[in-house]
Design a protein around this motif. Structure first.
Motif, PDB file in Angstrom:
ATOM      1  N   SER A  75     -32.621 109.223  -8.798  1.00 40.15           N
ATOM      2  CA  SER A  75     -32.809 109.264  -7.347  1.00 40.15           C
ATOM      3  C   SER A  75     -32.559 110.655  -6.786  1.00 40.15           C
ATOM      4  O   SER A  75     -33.203 111.055  -5.813  1.00 40.15           O
ATOM      5  N   ASN A  76     -31.631 111.402  -7.366  1.00 39.12           N
ATOM      6  CA  ASN A  76     -31.377 112.758  -6.888  1.00 39.12           C
ATOM      7  C   ASN A  76     -32.387 113.751  -7.429  1.00 39.12           C
ATOM      8  O   ASN A  76     -32.678 114.757  -6.772  1.00 39.12           O
ATOM      9  N   LEU A  77     -32.925 113.498  -8.599  1.00 42.64           N
ATOM     10  CA  LEU A  77     -33.878 114.436  -9.190  1.00 42.64           C
ATOM     11  C   LEU A  77     -35.239 114.374  -8.508  1.00 42.64           C
ATOM     12  O   LEU A  77     -35.825 115.411  -8.181  1.00 42.64           O
ATOM     13  N   VAL A  78     -35.763 113.181  -8.266  1.00 43.15           N
ATOM     14  CA  VAL A  78     -37.104 113.064  -7.681  1.00 43.15           C
ATOM     15  C   VAL A  78     -37.113 112.301  -6.364  1.00 43.15           C
ATOM     16  O   VAL A  78     -38.046 112.456  -5.567  1.00 43.15           O
ATOM     17  N   GLY A  79     -36.107 111.462  -6.108  1.00 38.90           N
ATOM     18  CA  GLY A  79     -36.070 110.726  -4.849  1.00 38.90           C
ATOM     19  C   GLY A  79     -37.343 109.932  -4.626  1.00 38.90           C
ATOM     20  O   GLY A  79     -37.801 109.177  -5.485  1.00 38.90           O
ATOM     21  N   ASP A  80     -37.946 110.133  -3.443  1.00 35.62           N
ATOM     22  CA  ASP A  80     -39.211 109.457  -3.158  1.00 35.62           C
ATOM     23  C   ASP A  80     -40.413 110.284  -3.582  1.00 35.62           C
ATOM     24  O   ASP A  80     -41.541 109.966  -3.223  1.00 35.62           O
ATOM     25  N   GLY A  81     -40.174 111.352  -4.342  1.00 36.13           N
ATOM     26  CA  GLY A  81     -41.283 112.108  -4.907  1.00 36.13           C
ATOM     27  C   GLY A  81     -41.217 113.586  -4.610  1.00 36.13           C
ATOM     28  O   GLY A  81     -40.800 114.005  -3.534  1.00 36.13           O
ATOM     29  N   ILE A  82     -41.595 114.397  -5.603  1.00 34.26           N
ATOM     30  CA  ILE A  82     -41.803 115.837  -5.423  1.00 34.26           C
ATOM     31  C   ILE A  82     -43.281 116.004  -5.081  1.00 34.26           C
ATOM     32  O   ILE A  82     -44.151 115.773  -5.917  1.00 34.26           O
ATOM     33  N   MET A 122     -39.845 107.203 -13.098  1.00 36.97           N
ATOM     34  CA  MET A 122     -39.762 106.700 -14.465  1.00 36.97           C
ATOM     35  C   MET A 122     -39.541 107.837 -15.454  1.00 36.97           C
ATOM     36  O   MET A 122     -38.775 107.698 -16.414  1.00 36.97           O
ATOM     37  N   VAL A 123     -40.190 108.971 -15.215  1.00 38.73           N
ATOM     38  CA  VAL A 123     -39.984 110.139 -16.065  1.00 38.73           C
ATOM     39  C   VAL A 123     -38.538 110.615 -15.972  1.00 38.73           C
ATOM     40  O   VAL A 123     -37.913 110.967 -16.979  1.00 38.73           O
ATOM     41  N   ALA A 124     -37.980 110.620 -14.758  1.00 36.99           N
ATOM     42  CA  ALA A 124     -36.598 111.054 -14.573  1.00 36.99           C
ATOM     43  C   ALA A 124     -35.633 110.133 -15.321  1.00 36.99           C
ATOM     44  O   ALA A 124     -34.665 110.601 -15.940  1.00 36.99           O
ATOM     45  N   ARG A 125     -35.872 108.834 -15.284  1.00 37.80           N
ATOM     46  CA  ARG A 125     -34.995 107.910 -16.016  1.00 37.80           C
ATOM     47  C   ARG A 125     -35.103 108.130 -17.522  1.00 37.80           C
ATOM     48  O   ARG A 125     -34.095 108.086 -18.245  1.00 37.80           O
ATOM     49  N   GLU A 126     -36.311 108.361 -18.006  1.00 30.00           N
ATOM     50  CA  GLU A 126     -36.486 108.617 -19.436  1.00 30.00           C
ATOM     51  C   GLU A 126     -35.810 109.916 -19.854  1.00 30.00           C
ATOM     52  O   GLU A 126     -35.280 110.023 -20.962  1.00 30.00           O
ATOM     53  N   MET A 127     -35.823 110.921 -18.977  1.00 34.13           N
ATOM     54  CA  MET A 127     -35.128 112.168 -19.285  1.00 34.13           C
ATOM     55  C   MET A 127     -33.632 111.920 -19.426  1.00 34.13           C
ATOM     56  O   MET A 127     -32.965 112.536 -20.260  1.00 34.13           O
ATOM     57  N   PHE A 128     -33.082 111.038 -18.618  1.00 31.73           N
ATOM     58  CA  PHE A 128     -31.658 110.730 -18.712  1.00 31.73           C
ATOM     59  C   PHE A 128     -31.348 109.936 -19.977  1.00 31.73           C
ATOM     60  O   PHE A 128     -30.399 110.238 -20.694  1.00 31.73           O
TER      61      PHE A 128
END
Length: 517
Positions: A75-82, A122-128
């Motif tokens: 949520s902090n990395l992308v939030g509602d979108g870059i 989804m990409v951000a979660r996979e990165m984590f």
């Protein structure tokens, strides 16, 4: 002076003497057992990657702290979108490109489950969880009915086998599933045809792989070492502590539960006599006695009841938990309150100091990983596909595509602890010329041109309807903006309160501009 030269020569030893002065390189008794192997990170990933990945996925599913940390990271990395803001000079073309992009984002997901900004999450979660994620750009046919015939397919890290390290038929080396040419450039990815852990898909055997050209694959991961070819789970440094802490909490909970099940223990000299009501036999040749509210029991001579008094967890339990979770939060690079939800010991200063450092790290990932590895490449391929399919008509695109590809990716806004102070600071910086209004607006997560269009539409609607507000949408932008001509508050002809009827009531006692002047 010969004796002095000899002293200098003795004082300047060789490499061993220099190494002896470095504490971390000493071989004394306390460091004798510390002999880490000098291995490249790619060797570590190839050997331990599958097990590390499996453990990371299990923790995120079963451990509450890991799950919460994963969601906080995404949520902090992308939030509602870059989101993109095109830098095309022609306003009409720029608006056309932006509108088509916004419409296409709803069709971006090849699985049809979310939009482009949902794919970012989804990409951000996979990165984590896995440390990496693969996105395959899939061209579509014109008869598929898409606005722009291209979609994105997300592939998990398990789809690229770690163990596939060999030499391809064309002579190129394959390392951990990635094919390189002879000068080290990525030319292809050898993906499995189905997930090795998906037992519901029996259409194809697991070992089969397919070769996908590198220009169709986006490999999103954060390289922490030079030459690193695969990603490491973001939660790898905290994995062992989280697992052991979870086991400790489970054991403590079971101990308290078992202790609470026994209210007391009965001792009597005559086993045939019943005590405290009916006796129920158990499977292990023992017996239990139940009590009812308000019972007064008379004990026979020689009989005794000893009530259970289980040991407590002790006063150090909470301090131990706090320190352990603080270490976990530091390993994850996340603020303590985002991992645990505990804000009892937080205040404005501590929260702000913690968030400032955390957001610097997040901005680094936003610009260096997500925007660079995902967003820019998707934008370039989408723009090229839109021109080739006829969805966009950009003059001389083939001759100079760079002037159309220029784009600024705007990350989501930060919600501060005290937004009033931050907005006032931004307005002061803008009025002093330290920062442009575009940058101030983009810091809120919006496109400045979109805001200008909305302000113009609001001003036109207010004028057409004859509405009056204290701050008109058409006046100069800025929280402290004042009209060019200030009416006399005592001679207004608008509403009898000093307003002159033009939608601006002049300065008031609470107006910052009045206080400044």
């Amino acid at each position: 002076m010969g004796w002095l030269d000899g002293f200098r020569r003795r004082g300047t030893g060789g490499p061993k003497d220099v190494r002896g002065r470095l504490e971390g390189a000493m071989s004394q008794r306390r460091l004798r057992g510390w002999q880490p192997p000098l291995e490249n990170i790619n060797s570590l990933v190839a050997s331990g990657g599958p097990r590390l990945l499996a453990r990371s996925r299990e923790l995120v599913v079963t451990n509450g702290y890991a799950a919460n940390a994963c969601e906080a990271f995404a949520s902090n990395l992308v939030g509602d979108g870059i989101k993109p803001s095109s830098l095309i000079e022609d306003p009409a073309l720029r608006d056309q490109v932006q509108r088509l992009w916004l419409a296409w984002t709803d069709e971006a997901d090849a699985d049809g489950l979310t939009d482009f900004y949902g794919l970012q999450a989804m990409v951000a979660r996979e990165m984590f969880v896995a440390g990496e994620c693969f996105v395959r750009m899939r061209p579509r046919r014109s008869e598929d009915g898409l606005l722009v015939p291209i979609q994105l397919q997300l592939l998990q890290s398990e789809m690229l086998p770690f163990e596939k390290t060999e030499v391809a038929a064309n002579g190129n080396p394959i390392r951990c599933g990635i094919e390189f040419d002879l000068i080290g450039r990525r030319v292809a990815y050898h993906f499995r045809r189905r997930h090795p852990g998906d037992s519901t898909d029996q259409t194809l055997p697991v070992p089969l792989t397919t070769r996908v050209p590198a220009e169709d694959v986006l490999h999103i991961y954060r390289p922490i070492d030079a030459g690193q070819i695969r990603g490491l789970p973001h939660m790898a440094p905290a994995m062992v502590r989280l697992f052991l802490l979870d086991q400790y909490d489970d054991a403590e909970l079971d101990r308290k539960k078992t202790a609470a099940m026994f209210a007391g223990f009965i001792t009597k000299t005559a086993p045939e006599e019943q005590l405290m009501g009916e006796i129920e036999a158990t499977d292990d040749s023992g017996a239990t006695v139940s009590l009812e509210p308000g019972t007064l029991q008379v004990l026979l001579p020689g009989e005794d009841v000893k009530f259970s008094s289980p040991a407590d967890v002790g006063g150090g339990y909470e301090a131990f938990q706090y320190r352990t979770l603080l270490s976990v939060s530091a390993s994850l690079g996340l603020p303590y309150h985002l991992v645990t939800g505990d804000v009892r010991q937080a205040n404005y200063s501590s929260l702000r100091a913690e968030l400032v450092e955390f957001r610097r790290r997040v901005e680094q990932l936003q610009h260096g990983v997500v925007a660079h590895q995902l967003c820019r490449r998707v934008w370039a391929r989408w723009l090229e596909t839109a021109v080739l399919s006829g969805a966009l008509d950009l003059p001389d695109y083939a001759g100079s595509p760079a002037r159309y590809r220029a784009v600024n990716w705007i990350p989501p806004r930060w919600d501060w602890v005290d937004p009033l102070k931050d907005i006032q600071a931004q307005v002061l910086a803008m009025e002093a010329g330290i920062v442009s209004r575009r940058k101030v607006v983009e810091a809120t997560g919006y496109d400045v041109e979109e805001i200008d269009r909305e302000n113009a539409a609001d001003a036109a609607r207010v004028k057409a309807l004859g509405l009056q507000y204290r701050t008109s949408p058409g006046e100069t932008q800025g929280a402290r903006a004042t009209p060019a001509t200030r009416p006399n508050p005592g001679k207004g002809n608008g509403d009898g309160n000093g307003n002159d009827g033009d939608g601006d009531d002049g300065a008031t006692a609470s107006d910052p501009a009045t206080q400044q002047e």
